[in-house]
Design an enzyme around this catalytic site. Structure first.
Site, PDB file in Angstrom:
ATOM      1  N   SER A 111      59.405  58.720 -53.453  1.00 30.90           N
ATOM      2  CA  SER A 111      59.790  59.638 -52.366  1.00 30.90           C
ATOM      3  C   SER A 111      59.413  61.065 -52.742  1.00 30.90           C
ATOM      4  O   SER A 111      58.592  61.267 -53.642  1.00 30.90           O
ATOM      5  CB  SER A 111      61.296  59.508 -52.086  1.00 30.90           C
ATOM      6  OG  SER A 111      61.615  60.191 -50.897  1.00 30.90           O
ATOM      7  N   ASN A 112      59.995  62.051 -52.083  1.00 30.14           N
ATOM      8  CA  ASN A 112      59.698  63.447 -52.406  1.00 30.14           C
ATOM      9  C   ASN A 112      60.972  64.286 -52.240  1.00 30.14           C
ATOM     10  O   ASN A 112      62.029  63.748 -51.922  1.00 30.14           O
ATOM     11  CB  ASN A 112      58.551  63.963 -51.531  1.00 30.14           C
ATOM     12  CG  ASN A 112      58.864  63.800 -50.061  1.00 30.14           C
ATOM     13  OD1 ASN A 112      59.834  64.348 -49.557  1.00 30.14           O
ATOM     14  ND2 ASN A 112      58.055  62.996 -49.368  1.00 30.14           N
ATOM     15  N   HIS A 113      60.840  65.594 -52.444  1.00 27.56           N
ATOM     16  CA  HIS A 113      62.040  66.440 -52.510  1.00 27.56           C
ATOM     17  C   HIS A 113      62.539  66.935 -51.151  1.00 27.56           C
ATOM     18  O   HIS A 113      63.449  67.750 -51.102  1.00 27.56           O
ATOM     19  CB  HIS A 113      61.766  67.672 -53.382  1.00 27.56           C
ATOM     20  CG  HIS A 113      61.566  67.343 -54.826  1.00 27.56           C
ATOM     21  ND1 HIS A 113      62.492  66.647 -55.549  1.00 27.56           N
ATOM     22  CD2 HIS A 113      60.537  67.598 -55.667  1.00 27.56           C
ATOM     23  CE1 HIS A 113      62.062  66.498 -56.792  1.00 27.56           C
ATOM     24  NE2 HIS A 113      60.862  67.054 -56.880  1.00 27.56           N
TER      25      HIS A 113
END
Ligand code: CTP
Length: 405
Positions: free
Chosen positions: A210-212
């Site tokens: 995923s990402n932030h």
């Protein structure tokens, strides 16, 4: 955007223990800029003193159905006239029955019978009373007449029992009020699709890529569009943030879920704002069982490209505009060459506007630095500001684009 400013809200408080929560409501509505005028039944005044409301709202409380105002007009008539909205919270079974049958023998029923303003009710009572056929039929009658019912919650009741009948929380009631005020806003009747959050691609049943992205920007946009009266479809992968009141929510996990939801919701929409951060790659196949570390010293995951959602939207906009959003806005979070990269994306994805954010300032923070790049080559370099303020500026631009279409 503050839809409460200078609005007159008549808050009717009836005799339930939840009357103590009405003090919080009165205080918050006053703080956000509304003029709050409280009317109370005698029973309500046994639970909370009128002085509490008078101190919080800076206005006298109306209790006597025959009271005369300063201008010798019957006060309940003047309350009914001056209200932009009448909110009864808490609304007892008794008051609900009176309203359903058109009684006018206390201040609150008299105001409700006379007013032309929208009426919202936040019922509070024992579960038995709420579920009783008499109450349910009264509620159905009121709904048919356009009264908005803010459903009670299930949970602990003052009697010690547990069940449906707790008055909705003040924050939910305030959201419902905001929703009513927004109905004649600048985006009333417009359909706005907003995506929020980072997508998650499964590696195995317990791990993801995923990402932030926190989703806060998308949620701020949804709140602002709702405050302008838009019909908002929020497509979100975020689990932590409360859903903005009135948004139609589609929950997604992966980029492919998001792709399907955007193409479906975007059909014929007025505005699409892609604030989501879709994962560009996914594991070629997710392991069916948890990957155990004993199996190997190192691990290589083969990733394949996910579809470019805005790229596909651009294709549909060109080939079949009726099936696509009329205005499309994207985001570009970049570590380097911010403006050049963002401008290239604007063109590649056929957008009306792109919001360029420098990384790392952007993810998860409450304040953002942004430059808006418009398709006519205008560049708006904005000072750092809250996501709420940025949402308002983005929607101002989206409204301008809509007017030009
Ligand atoms: N976006 C999209 N589909 C993807 C990835 C991104 O529609 N698969 C959207 C994002 O929601 C955003 C815009 O495209 O509005 C730009 O996203 P970004 O990740 O910055 O760009 P990419 O197209 O992924 O390009 P790159 O990864 O090369 O920077």
């Amino acid at each position: 955007m503050n839809v409460f400013l200078n609005k007159t809200i008549v808050l009717g408080v009836t005799g339930s223990i939840a009357a103590y929560k009405a003090a919080t409501l009165a205080s918050r509505l006053h703080q956000v800029g509304a003029h709050v005028h409280v009317a109370m039944t005698d029973a309500a005044a046994h639970f909370v003193a009128p002085l509490t409301f008078e101190s919080l709202t800076h206005h006298p409380v109306l209790r006597d159905v025959l009271a005369l105002g300063a201008d010798s007009e019957i006060e309940h008539v003047s309350f009914a006239k001056r209200a932009h909205l009448v909110l009864i919270a808490p609304a007892t079974a008794n008051t609900i029955a009176k309203l359903a049958h058109g009684f006018a023998n206390d201040v609150i029923s008299a105001i409700c019978l006379d007013t032309r303003a929208p009426i919202l009710l936040a019922p509070a009572m024992e579960t038995g009373m709420w579920e009783n056929a008499a109450t349910q039929e009264n509620i159905a009658v009121l709904k048919r007449r356009g009264v908005i019912i803010i459903e009670p919650d299930a949970g602990h009741l003052a009697s010690g029992a547990s069940g449906k009948g707790r008055m909705a929380e003040p924050s939910e009631i305030i959201d419902a009020v905001r929703h009513v005020f927004a109905l004649d806003g600048s985006m009333a009747g417009k359909r706005v699709v907003i995506t929020a959050g980072g997508t998650r691609e499964a590696i195995d049943p317990v791990r993801v890529i995923s990402n932030h992205s926190s989703g806060k920007m998308g949620y701020a946009l949804a709140e602002e569009a709702l405050a302008r009266g838009a019909n908002v479809a929020l497509i979100t992968s975020v689990q932590e943030l409360p859903i903005p009141y009135g948004a139609n929510v589609t929950r997604v996990i992966s980029t492919r879920d998001l792709f399907d939801a955007v193409l479906r919701e975007g059909r014929g929409a007025d505005v699409l704002i892609m604030a989501a951060a879709p994962a560009d790659f996914r594991p070629a196949s997710a392991a069916e069982q948890k990957i155990k570390k004993e199996a190997a010293e190192d691990l290589t995951i083969h990733l394949v490209r996910n579809p470019d959602i805005l790229g596909e939207v651009a294709r549909v906009r060109e080939q079949n505009p009726a099936n696509a959003p009329r205005v499309a806005v994207g985001f570009a979070a970049e570590t380097n060459d911010l403006i050049d990269n963002a401008r290239a994306k604007l063109e590649r994805k056929g957008l009306d506007m792109i919001v360029a954010n420098p990384v790392p300032q952007t993810f998860g923070s409450d304040n953002v630095k942004a430059t808006l790049l418009l398709k006519n080559h205008t560049e708006l370099d904005l000072e750092p500001m809250s996501k709420e303020n940025l949402a308002a500026i983005i929607l101002d631009q989206a409204e301008n684009f809509l007017k030009q279409k």
